[in-house]
Design a protein around this motif. Structure first.
Motif, PDB file in Angstrom:
ATOM      1  N   LYS A 220     -21.125   2.737  50.394  1.00  0.00           N
ATOM      2  CA  LYS A 220     -22.293   2.860  49.566  1.00  0.00           C
ATOM      3  C   LYS A 220     -22.007   3.602  48.449  1.00  0.00           C
ATOM      4  O   LYS A 220     -21.140   4.731  48.645  1.00  0.00           O
ATOM      5  CB  LYS A 220     -23.412   3.382  50.405  1.00  0.00           C
ATOM      6  CG  LYS A 220     -23.771   2.337  51.424  1.00  0.00           C
ATOM      7  CD  LYS A 220     -25.201   2.728  51.891  1.00  0.00           C
ATOM      8  CE  LYS A 220     -26.332   2.143  51.137  1.00  0.00           C
ATOM      9  NZ  LYS A 220     -27.847   2.252  51.743  1.00  0.00           N
TER      10      LYS A 220
ATOM     11  N   GLN B 128     -28.866   4.185  41.239  1.00  0.00           N
ATOM     12  CA  GLN B 128     -29.074   3.386  42.519  1.00  0.00           C
ATOM     13  C   GLN B 128     -28.038   3.662  43.599  1.00  0.00           C
ATOM     14  O   GLN B 128     -26.856   3.425  43.461  1.00  0.00           O
ATOM     15  CB  GLN B 128     -29.363   1.997  42.269  1.00  0.00           C
ATOM     16  CG  GLN B 128     -30.661   1.529  41.178  1.00  0.00           C
ATOM     17  CD  GLN B 128     -30.599   0.117  41.194  1.00  0.00           C
ATOM     18  OE1 GLN B 128     -29.934  -0.574  40.217  1.00  0.00           O
ATOM     19  NE2 GLN B 128     -31.897  -0.364  41.430  1.00  0.00           N
TER      20      GLN B 128
ATOM     21  N   LYS C 256     -26.432   2.211  46.226  1.00  0.00           N
ATOM     22  CA  LYS C 256     -26.250   0.569  46.421  1.00  0.00           C
ATOM     23  C   LYS C 256     -24.966   0.312  47.464  1.00  0.00           C
ATOM     24  O   LYS C 256     -24.004   1.072  47.578  1.00  0.00           O
ATOM     25  CB  LYS C 256     -25.773  -0.133  45.305  1.00  0.00           C
ATOM     26  CG  LYS C 256     -26.863  -0.392  43.979  1.00  0.00           C
ATOM     27  CD  LYS C 256     -26.697  -1.631  43.341  1.00  0.00           C
ATOM     28  CE  LYS C 256     -27.645  -2.257  42.578  1.00  0.00           C
ATOM     29  NZ  LYS C 256     -27.592  -3.103  41.845  1.00  0.00           N
TER      30      LYS C 256
END
Ligand SMILES: NC(=O)c1ccc[n+]([C@@H]2O[C@H](COP(=O)([O-])OP(=O)(O)OC[C@H]3O[C@@H](n4cnc5c(N)ncnc54)[C@H](OP(=O)(O)O)[C@@H]3O)[C@@H](O)[C@H]2O)c1
Length: 325
Positions: A2, A16, A18
């Motif tokens: 991530k 973001q 992600k």
């Protein structure tokens, strides 16, 4: 893995968190499982497209981190899975893993905590290069540190004290000034409530500081430079206030003073052996307890936006660290 992904460099709101494919190390690279990363001011600028380095989009921000080697690419010598390292790579640190070119990985001595390691390289290298290399600071000299409660500022306090200098720390609040005294500053100036020039005059019996360390810029710079001692050295470190000051050069003439630029990242590239020697010295100083990162707060990696808002709000003393649990 991530990561905080920046697809559109318009600020923290556009980042973001992600899920991305696992990274595969290429020749000469390590894959590092990130345990801790720290925030440096350029992280704040790079995600707003305001930094000199503009990585191709999308990118993962995060200049500096520490963790465990998980895999090594072809041709890597001296590292194996399980080794602990710190690295300053410019991007990639606000994630669960990153690729690191092997020459940029610093092996960590046993017992070096990941939080300290993640908060070490940039601030101490910058402040040591500035004070010791560029300003040739001598024991007994007086140093004025502006923005002294910040990341590079707190490192500068510790390095100047380790070099035997007298430290005047200047910051924007009484609480920050108090922390600077706790960290070893001999005297402090709150530049929001007091006159920098008058207080420097009083604290140096009219002589002025021999060395000025300036990571803030803006309107503090001229007042500080006007106060510098004969043969003083003014270190241009950064412009956290956002404005690049223009100084009247007659002030340099009148004081026989030097304006000295500091660019640690470029120094590390152009003079790698001197940088490596400096990092070795800083490692010894850490082991001897002369320097220790000042960590304001440790937050989960997912709380990066909160960390950024504390940094831009000038609410941090020392460093913010984000960790993967
Ligand atoms: N030249 C180099 O090689 C090099 C290397 C690393 C960093 N830098 C530069 O050094 C500067 C400081 O970096 P850092 O990581 O130490 O940052 P930091 O921890 O955020 O510290 C910056 C300090 O600047 C002061 N400041 C004044 N106006 C500010 C504003 N509008 N926004 C934020 N802070 C403000 C704050 O102290 P007060 O509230 O007390 O005023 C703050 O503590 C940055 O400009 C960075 O780019 C340069």
């Amino acid at each position: 893995m991530k990561a905080w992904l920046c697809e559109n460099p318009t600020g923290v709101e556009a980042l973001q968190w992600k899920e991305l494919p696992q990274l595969q190390p290429g020749p000469g690279q390590l894959r590092v499982s990130i345990r801790a990363a720290s925030l440096n001011f350029p992280d704040l600028l790079i995600i707003q497209n305001k930094y000199q380095m503009k990585p191709p989009l999308p990118f993962v921000p995060g200049t500096e981190f520490a963790g465990v080697v998980e895999a090594v690419g072809d041709g890597v010598k001296g590292f194996k899975p399980g080794d602990t390292v710190a690295a300053f790579t410019g991007t990639g640190g606000f994630a669960t893993e990153a690729l690191v070119p092997a020459p940029l990985a610093l092996p960590l001595p046993a017992g070096f905590p990941f939080e300290d390691a993640a908060a070490f390289i940039c601030t101490y290298a910058t402040s040591h290069h500035a004070l010791i290399d560029r300003a040739a600071l001598q024991a007994g000299e007086t140093v004025l540190i502006l923005g002294a409660a910040g990341g590079v500022g707190t490192a500068a306090i510790q390095i100047a004290k380790a070099a035997g200098a007298r430290v005047i720390a200047a910051a924007s609040t009484d609480a920050k000034c108090l922390r600077c005294r706790e960290l070893g500053a001999d005297a402090t100036i709150n530049y929001t409530t007091g006159s920098l020039r008058d207080e420097l005059k009083a604290l140096t019996e009219g002589r002025g500081p021999d060395v000025i360390y300036d990571p803030v810029g803006g309107d503090l710079a001229e007042a500080a430079f006007r106060s510098i001692a004969w043969r003083g050295r003014y270190l241009v470190v950064g412009f956290a206030q956002g404005q690049i000051p223009a100084l009247p050069l007659n002030l340099a003439l009148l004081k026989g003073a030097s304006l000295v630029g500091v660019f640690w990242g470029e120094f590390a590239k152009r003079e790698p052996q001197r940088n490596a020697d400096m990092m070795k010295t800083l490692g010894h100083w850490y082991a001897q307890g002369k320097i220790k990162p000042v960590i304001d707060q440790v937050l989960p990696m997912e709380d990066l936006p909160l960390a950024f808002s504390r940094m831009s709000g000038r609410a941090v003393v020392g460093k913010l660290v984000v960790v993967n649990q």
